[in-house]
Design an enzyme around this catalytic site. Structure first.
Site, mmCIF file in Angstrom:
data_model
loop_
_atom_site.group_PDB
_atom_site.id
_atom_site.type_symbol
_atom_site.label_atom_id
_atom_site.label_comp_id
_atom_site.label_asym_id
_atom_site.label_seq_id
_atom_site.Cartn_x
_atom_site.Cartn_y
_atom_site.Cartn_z
ATOM 1 N N GLY A 94 -16.162 29.309 0.225
ATOM 2 C CA GLY A 94 -14.953 29.425 -0.975
ATOM 3 C C GLY A 94 -13.647 29.779 -0.254
ATOM 4 O O GLY A 94 -13.586 29.321 0.890
ATOM 5 N N ILE A 95 -12.745 30.036 -1.060
ATOM 6 C CA ILE A 95 -11.581 30.459 -0.581
ATOM 7 C C ILE A 95 -11.301 31.977 -0.176
ATOM 8 O O ILE A 95 -12.127 32.721 -0.933
ATOM 9 C CB ILE A 95 -10.456 29.879 -1.592
ATOM 10 C CG1 ILE A 95 -8.858 30.069 -1.175
ATOM 11 C CG2 ILE A 95 -10.523 30.555 -2.916
ATOM 12 C CD1 ILE A 95 -7.856 29.411 -1.898
ATOM 13 N N GLY A 96 -10.529 32.005 0.491
ATOM 14 C CA GLY A 96 -10.261 33.741 0.962
ATOM 15 C C GLY A 96 -10.259 33.873 2.291
ATOM 16 O O GLY A 96 -10.316 32.861 3.241
ATOM 17 N N ILE B 29 -12.251 35.805 4.420
ATOM 18 C CA ILE B 29 -13.550 35.732 5.101
ATOM 19 C C ILE B 29 -14.028 34.283 5.485
ATOM 20 O O ILE B 29 -14.119 34.008 6.515
ATOM 21 C CB ILE B 29 -14.790 36.180 4.323
ATOM 22 C CG1 ILE B 29 -14.391 38.097 4.486
ATOM 23 C CG2 ILE B 29 -16.203 36.096 4.981
ATOM 24 C CD1 ILE B 29 -15.562 38.846 3.730
ATOM 25 N N GLU C 2 -18.306 23.225 -3.121
ATOM 26 C CA GLU C 2 -17.724 23.293 -4.438
ATOM 27 C C GLU C 2 -15.797 23.308 -4.376
ATOM 28 O O GLU C 2 -15.345 22.777 -4.948
ATOM 29 C CB GLU C 2 -17.954 24.164 -5.521
ATOM 30 C CG GLU C 2 -17.545 25.790 -5.357
ATOM 31 C CD GLU C 2 -18.634 26.491 -4.690
ATOM 32 O OE1 GLU C 2 -18.758 27.718 -4.736
ATOM 33 O OE2 GLU C 2 -19.184 25.987 -3.464
ATOM 34 N N GLY D 59 -20.579 28.932 -8.066
ATOM 35 C CA GLY D 59 -21.501 28.283 -7.304
ATOM 36 C C GLY D 59 -22.428 29.175 -6.297
ATOM 37 O O GLY D 59 -23.162 28.749 -5.514
#
Length: 478
Positions: A257-259, A261, A280, A378
């Site tokens: 995802g975003i972020g 990490i 996703e 997700g």
């Protein structure tokens, strides 16, 4: 010529009036013969060009269900106009259904509690307070299942509020940064109101919608919301290094995802080869790896040579990268997140984060105790898909910094009372912190506790051992 001026080819006023009348009578009961649901099929009609307020005044009524597109494509001016029209008209009982939305959600303000009720399919910060105070709702659901809510008529939108790119010479707009569940909502909506924005990148795949399916078009040129770009902390950088050097193979397909990490992981993959992206969402960190030739998607058996995503929130560099770029396919979420599809991808490596993990491996990701924070998203779709990887090389990974900002351990003896279990202890294989990698697959409860305590922050390990003994009636052991 203005963006709106280019919306459709010329249609005679007589013909348009006839079409409008036919469509008006058909809107409550659309069939193949009156209105095809296939959004890429051109129709002999054109949208009415209005301001946001005029559009909502024409269609908004008490008791309706409104669907709103989310993430970077959140049509904020349309939602603000909806709020103003609802308040001015003293309307009641309007349900607003959405995934993560950006900016302030004016419709969830306390003074709107009898007019609008937000229903989150994945919560963002702008509605958390109203959910906590009982003025809004949240539906716990796997991301891959959200389109079923529309196709099975569990949610029946009267109005869909979306944001699209300007139409091309053939009349095709793009849903741009957010396809996810939008297409399923649109084909089941009675009225489509679109914010046409030249800042919306033109993406391909399932993002295409012909302008003739839009009922009301509103011009807007607001910049898209931006996120990311913050450098990772020392702990996050270490997590990225551990995952990149130990768990990501050449030729792996990545979901993240975003972020900070995910970006930290991506920054540690500069010497990898033939990586693929099937996620996703994805972030700006992929651009450098594409430019270096690390991300090729060449090992995939389907969508070979292309990044697959469903929605995104990033910065202008990301939006420019995906604009008119056939290397990127934006597809519907019930396909992208389908566990079976995920399991077919080569060396599927799913990297997700969470709120806390207990010493048996249960993962809470959607709440802080009883207070709802986000949603299932997700995570379970991909964690299970990677675990079921048909090539036997999949890696389901939960990645977290070992401590909260307050110095509290994120690895805990028991989840907080009321905490939601998004991934069960049977789902979880790898848990990675800046302290190391815990592999829980096939481990007993006391072995799991031992592995997780090893990757907890040193300040909390003695406490966790005592609590583990109290819970398991035996000492954690390898």
């Amino acid at each position: 010529m203005s963006v709106i001026g280019k919306l459709v080819p010329n249609v005679s006023s007589r013909n348009f009036s006839r079409i409008s009348a036919a469509l008006s009578s058909a809107k409550s009961n659309r069939t193949y013969f009156t209105y095809t649901q296939e959004l890429s099929q051109p129709l002999d009609r054109k949208p009415e060009i209005l301001t946001a307020k005029e559009a909502l005044e024409k269609c908004l009524k008490s008791g309706q269900t409104v669907f709103a597109q989310g993430a970077a494509a959140t049509p904020v001016p349309l939602l603000n106009a909806m709020t103003d029209v609802g308040k001015a008209g003293s309307m009641k009982d309007i349900k607003v259904v959405h995934m993560h939305t950006e900016k302030e959600a004016a419709y969830v303000a306390p003074e709107c509690k009898d007019i609008f009720r937000s229903v989150s399919l994945f919560m963002a910060a702008n509605v958390r307070q109203s959910v906590a105070e009982g003025r809004s709702d949240a539906i716990p659901i796997f991301l891959q299942d959200i389109p079923k809510l529309f196709h099975r008529k569990i949610i029946r939108p009267d109005i869909a509020l979306i944001q699209v790119s300007p139409p091309d010479s053939h009349g095709y707009c793009s849903l741009g940064t957010s396809v996810d569940c939008v297409r399923s909502a649109l084909v089941n909506s009675k009225i489509i109101v679109a914010q046409v924005n030249p800042n919306m990148p033109r993406t391909f795949g399932d993002a295409i919608i012909h302008v003739s399916h839009i009922d009301y078009a509103v011009h807007d040129d607001s910049p898209l919301p931006e996120h990311g770009g913050k450098p990772p902390s020392a702990e996050e950088a270490k997590i990225g290094q551990l995952i990149g050097e130990n768990l990501v193979e050449d030729g792996a397909t990545l979901q993240m995802g975003i972020g900070s990490i995910p970006d930290a992981v991506l920054s540690c993959l500069k010497n990898h080869k033939d990586l693929g992206i099937h996620s996703e969402m994805f972030s700006v960190g992929v651009i450098d790896l594409v430019n270096r030739g690390c991300i090729t998607n060449n090992k995939k058996k389907f969508h070979k040579g292309r990044i697959v995503g469903s929605f995104m929130v990033g910065n202008k560099a990301l939006y420019d990268f995906v604009d008119n770029n056939p290397f990127v396919e934006m597809l519907e979420i019930d396909y992208v997140n389908n566990t079976h599809v995920v399991s077919l991808l080569p060396c599927m490596t799913a990297i997700n984060s969470c709120m806390e993990v207990d010493i048996t491996g249960q993962v809470c990701s959607d709440s802080i105790g009883t207070r709802m924070y986000s949603g299932f998203g997700g995570q379970t779709d991909f964690i299970r898909g990677a675990a079921e990887s048909v090539d036997g090389r999949g890696k389901p990974i939960i990645a977290i910094v070992s401590n909260t900002r307050r110095g509290e351990s994120k690895i805990v003896p028991m989840l907080k009372p009321g905490a939601g279990v998004v991934c069960t202890r049977a789902h979880v294989n790898y848990v990675v912190t800046e302290q190391g990698i815990a592999n829980l697959f096939g481990k007993t409860l006391r072995q799991r506790a031992y592995e997780l305590i090893k990757v907890a922050h040193p300040d909390h390990r003695e406490w966790l051992e005592k609590e583990a003994f109290a819970r398991l009636k035996c000492m954690p052991a390898p």
